[in-house]
Design a protein around this motif. Sequence first.
Motif, PDB file in Angstrom:
ATOM      1  N   ALA A  36       0.828  -1.210   0.000  1.00 38.00           N
ATOM      2  CA  ALA A  36       0.000   0.000   0.000  1.00 38.00           C
ATOM      3  C   ALA A  36       0.861   1.259   0.000  1.00 38.00           C
ATOM      4  O   ALA A  36       0.553   2.234  -0.698  1.00 38.00           O
ATOM      5  N   GLU A  37       1.950   1.245   0.758  1.00 44.66           N
ATOM      6  CA  GLU A  37       2.841   2.408   0.795  1.00 44.66           C
ATOM      7  C   GLU A  37       3.555   2.603  -0.535  1.00 44.66           C
ATOM      8  O   GLU A  37       3.743   3.738  -0.983  1.00 44.66           O
ATOM      9  N   ALA A  38       3.942   1.509  -1.191  1.00 41.46           N
ATOM     10  CA  ALA A  38       4.599   1.607  -2.502  1.00 41.46           C
ATOM     11  C   ALA A  38       3.644   2.204  -3.532  1.00 41.46           C
ATOM     12  O   ALA A  38       4.011   3.097  -4.297  1.00 41.46           O
ATOM     13  N   LYS A  39       2.412   1.730  -3.539  1.00 40.46           N
ATOM     14  CA  LYS A  39       1.424   2.236  -4.495  1.00 40.46           C
ATOM     15  C   LYS A  39       1.127   3.711  -4.226  1.00 40.46           C
ATOM     16  O   LYS A  39       1.027   4.514  -5.149  1.00 40.46           O
ATOM     17  N   ALA A  40       1.000   4.072  -2.967  1.00 39.08           N
ATOM     18  CA  ALA A  40       0.734   5.469  -2.617  1.00 39.08           C
ATOM     19  C   ALA A  40       1.890   6.370  -3.038  1.00 39.08           C
ATOM     20  O   ALA A  40       1.674   7.477  -3.542  1.00 39.08           O
ATOM     21  N   MET A  41       3.128   5.896  -2.861  1.00 38.11           N
ATOM     22  CA  MET A  41       4.283   6.691  -3.271  1.00 38.11           C
ATOM     23  C   MET A  41       4.284   6.873  -4.787  1.00 38.11           C
ATOM     24  O   MET A  41       4.572   7.963  -5.291  1.00 38.11           O
ATOM     25  N   LEU A  42       3.941   5.815  -5.525  1.00 37.20           N
ATOM     26  CA  LEU A  42       3.886   5.931  -6.985  1.00 37.20           C
ATOM     27  C   LEU A  42       2.815   6.936  -7.399  1.00 37.20           C
ATOM     28  O   LEU A  42       3.030   7.742  -8.298  1.00 37.20           O
ATOM     29  N   GLU A  43       1.674   6.903  -6.742  1.00 42.79           N
ATOM     30  CA  GLU A  43       0.610   7.861  -7.066  1.00 42.79           C
ATOM     31  C   GLU A  43       1.052   9.301  -6.809  1.00 42.79           C
ATOM     32  O   GLU A  43       0.772  10.201  -7.602  1.00 42.79           O
ATOM     33  N   ARG A  44       1.790   9.527  -5.712  1.00 41.86           N
ATOM     34  CA  ARG A  44       2.336  10.864  -5.444  1.00 41.86           C
ATOM     35  C   ARG A  44       3.370  11.244  -6.495  1.00 41.86           C
ATOM     36  O   ARG A  44       3.456  12.403  -6.918  1.00 41.86           O
ATOM     37  N   ALA A  45       4.159  10.258  -6.940  1.00 40.66           N
ATOM     38  CA  ALA A  45       5.176  10.511  -7.965  1.00 40.66           C
ATOM     39  C   ALA A  45       4.517  10.918  -9.282  1.00 40.66           C
ATOM     40  O   ALA A  45       5.010  11.810  -9.976  1.00 40.66           O
ATOM     41  N   VAL A  46       3.424  10.275  -9.638  1.00 39.52           N
ATOM     42  CA  VAL A  46       2.695  10.615 -10.864  1.00 39.52           C
ATOM     43  C   VAL A  46       2.244  12.073 -10.804  1.00 39.52           C
ATOM     44  O   VAL A  46       2.434  12.842 -11.757  1.00 39.52           O
TER      45      VAL A  46
END
Length: 154
Positions: A36-46
Amino acid sequence: MKHMLLWVPMLILSIPLFMIGALPTPSSAAESGTAAEAKAMLERAVAALKANQSDALAKFQKGEGGFKDRDLYVFCFGPDGTWSAHPELKGKMVKDWVDPVGKRPGEEMIKAAQEGKISETSYLWARAGTTDPVRKVTYFTKVGNQVCGVGYYP
């Protein structure tokens, strides 16, 4: 009887010590990011890439702005297949990334990445500070001319 009386205090004192030993010890999970943290970080990166690509890539490279957390970090590669952000591989070619069983995760990501869709892949990769490769899962997507991802160790 006197001998038995000496054992009672020792037994009473040893119970708390036994209980402390029975508690779960901190695991590497606390030191590792979650899915969940990895996906959230990717969403912030986008979002950061869409706002200002060059600023975002610089932050990813430096691990600033919340784009580095324990073993989670954002990586990207550009249309020419060169790493544009990665703690160790910036400037190198993605085609040279081959895991120990012959999988080419970077090339797979380039082919599969779609704007607006988060996909996932897994491969073998050594944790920071180690040499033994273990399974790593990476969420990835395409943003403009970049393919970016964030991986975690399940």
